[in-house]
Enzyme design. Structure first.
Site, PDB file in Angstrom:
ATOM      1  N   ASN A  81       8.854   1.136 -35.282  1.00 33.77           N
ATOM      2  CA  ASN A  81       7.530   0.883 -34.732  1.00 33.77           C
ATOM      3  C   ASN A  81       7.086  -0.567 -34.869  1.00 33.77           C
ATOM      4  O   ASN A  81       6.323  -1.058 -34.050  1.00 33.77           O
ATOM      5  CB  ASN A  81       6.511   1.793 -35.434  1.00 33.77           C
ATOM      6  CG  ASN A  81       5.086   1.377 -35.153  1.00 33.77           C
ATOM      7  OD1 ASN A  81       4.563   1.585 -34.053  1.00 33.77           O
ATOM      8  ND2 ASN A  81       4.444   0.746 -36.136  1.00 33.77           N
ATOM      9  N   SER A 101       6.866  -0.003 -25.171  1.00 31.43           N
ATOM     10  CA  SER A 101       5.561  -0.351 -24.601  1.00 31.43           C
ATOM     11  C   SER A 101       5.615  -0.183 -23.094  1.00 31.43           C
ATOM     12  O   SER A 101       6.685  -0.321 -22.482  1.00 31.43           O
ATOM     13  CB  SER A 101       5.215  -1.806 -24.937  1.00 31.43           C
ATOM     14  OG  SER A 101       4.051  -2.231 -24.250  1.00 31.43           O
ATOM     15  N   TYR A 103       7.428 -10.480 -25.219  1.00 30.11           N
ATOM     16  CA  TYR A 103       7.089  -9.088 -25.533  1.00 30.11           C
ATOM     17  C   TYR A 103       7.671  -8.159 -24.468  1.00 30.11           C
ATOM     18  O   TYR A 103       8.303  -7.143 -24.792  1.00 30.11           O
ATOM     19  CB  TYR A 103       5.575  -8.940 -25.616  1.00 30.11           C
ATOM     20  CG  TYR A 103       5.122  -7.603 -26.139  1.00 30.11           C
ATOM     21  CD1 TYR A 103       5.275  -7.278 -27.490  1.00 30.11           C
ATOM     22  CD2 TYR A 103       4.522  -6.660 -25.303  1.00 30.11           C
ATOM     23  CE1 TYR A 103       4.852  -6.055 -27.979  1.00 30.11           C
ATOM     24  CE2 TYR A 103       4.094  -5.443 -25.793  1.00 30.11           C
ATOM     25  CZ  TYR A 103       4.259  -5.142 -27.128  1.00 30.11           C
ATOM     26  OH  TYR A 103       3.840  -3.922 -27.613  1.00 30.11           O
ATOM     27  N   LYS A 112      10.665  -5.464 -25.339  1.00 25.03           N
ATOM     28  CA  LYS A 112      10.371  -4.033 -25.226  1.00 25.03           C
ATOM     29  C   LYS A 112      11.244  -3.378 -24.158  1.00 25.03           C
ATOM     30  O   LYS A 112      11.700  -2.240 -24.328  1.00 25.03           O
ATOM     31  CB  LYS A 112       8.883  -3.813 -24.931  1.00 25.03           C
ATOM     32  CG  LYS A 112       7.979  -4.140 -26.111  1.00 25.03           C
ATOM     33  CD  LYS A 112       8.313  -3.300 -27.329  1.00 25.03           C
ATOM     34  CE  LYS A 112       7.346  -3.530 -28.471  1.00 25.03           C
ATOM     35  NZ  LYS A 112       7.629  -2.701 -29.659  1.00 25.03           N
ATOM     36  N   THR A 170      -6.143   0.686 -31.469  1.00 24.04           N
ATOM     37  CA  THR A 170      -5.835   0.278 -32.835  1.00 24.04           C
ATOM     38  C   THR A 170      -6.944  -0.639 -33.339  1.00 24.04           C
ATOM     39  O   THR A 170      -7.775  -1.134 -32.561  1.00 24.04           O
ATOM     40  CB  THR A 170      -4.504  -0.478 -32.874  1.00 24.04           C
ATOM     41  OG1 THR A 170      -4.629  -1.679 -32.073  1.00 24.04           O
ATOM     42  CG2 THR A 170      -3.380   0.377 -32.320  1.00 24.04           C
TER      43      THR A 170
END
Length: 244
Positions: free
Chosen positions: A77, A128, A141, A145, A176
């Site tokens: 994670n 993601s 990113y 991912k 979050t």
């Protein structure tokens, strides 16, 4: 009997956000849970680690097995996101994103495989929706991912005959603490919440516990015929075309 009674799970980045929700869900369903991340975790058996360090995965997995005697579930994670387009990103920054988001999961899987063979365990990677699409300025990113989704398929194919399953979840906008802090720092948080809700067919953003529920299902024995797939947890965002 709970779904994970007698099982041992390792959740990276389990001290906050989606990772914390996953760790709690697995624990509440009977698992002995270890978390690995920077700093101590007061709630779970903690293994403080810098996942950018290529030596960390072997140490983490070794400590879990030394302390618990087995490993049944690995949840990759932990991750990082840096705001930068390709033209503005240094090679050092690119390499750090790659190290945390893709190399660390690869090494953790590699170290965990002998123990997962023994328990016929499984792996859940947290990818993601940005591995499926892209937001501006998220080059590293998105790339890492997407790579994690590809690694998920490869592990499922290569190690399925050994009784090991591997799946991924692809969260969208999840509430979050970091995302909520971001919203609260905008000039008009209420307006931002309305706008972000409108891009989701369900009319709202998601909760960490909703991601954790899917992770727990994929890690459980009732998902025994499911492997090699990536499941979006995004309120329908990726299914919705933008208006002309």
């Amino acid at each position: 009997m709970k779904r994970f009674d007698g099982k041992v799970a390792l959740v990276t980045g389990g001290r906050a956000g989606i990772g914390r929700a996953i760790a709690r869900r697995l624990r509440d369903e009977g698992a002995t849970v270890f978390t690995a991340q920077r700093g101590a975790d007061e709630e779970f058996r903690s293994i403080p680690s810098d996942l950018a360090d290529p030596a960390a995965p072997a140490r983490i997995v070794g400590e879990v097995v030394d302390r618990a005697g087995r490993l049944d579930v690995l949840v990759n994670n932990a991750g990082m996101m840096q705001e930068s387009a390709v033209a503005a990103m240094s090679l050092d920054d690119w390499q750090r994103n790659l190290a945390v988001n893709l190399t660390a999961p690869f090494l953790l899987i590699k170290e965990a495989l002998p123990h997962l063979r023994a328990t016929r365990g499984n792996i859940v990677n947290v990818g993601s929706v940005e591995g499926l699409g892209a937001n501006p300025g998220h080059a590293a990113y998105c790339a890492t991912k997407a790579g994690l989704h590809g690694l998920t398929r490869a592990v499922a194919v290569d190690h399925g005959p050994e009784g090991i399953r591997c799946n991924a979840v692809a969260p969208g906008w999840i509430d979050t603490d970091l995302n909520l802090e971001f919203i609260d720092a905008t000039p008009d948080p209420a307006a931002f919440r309305r706008e972000i809700g409108r891009i989701h067919p369900v009319g709202r953003t998601g909760a960490p516990e909703e991601v954790a529920a899917l992770v727990a299902f994929l890690a459980a024995e009732e998902a025994g015929f499911i492997t090699g797939n990536t499941y979006a947890v995004d309120g329908g965002r990726m299914a919705k075309l933008s208006l002309p």
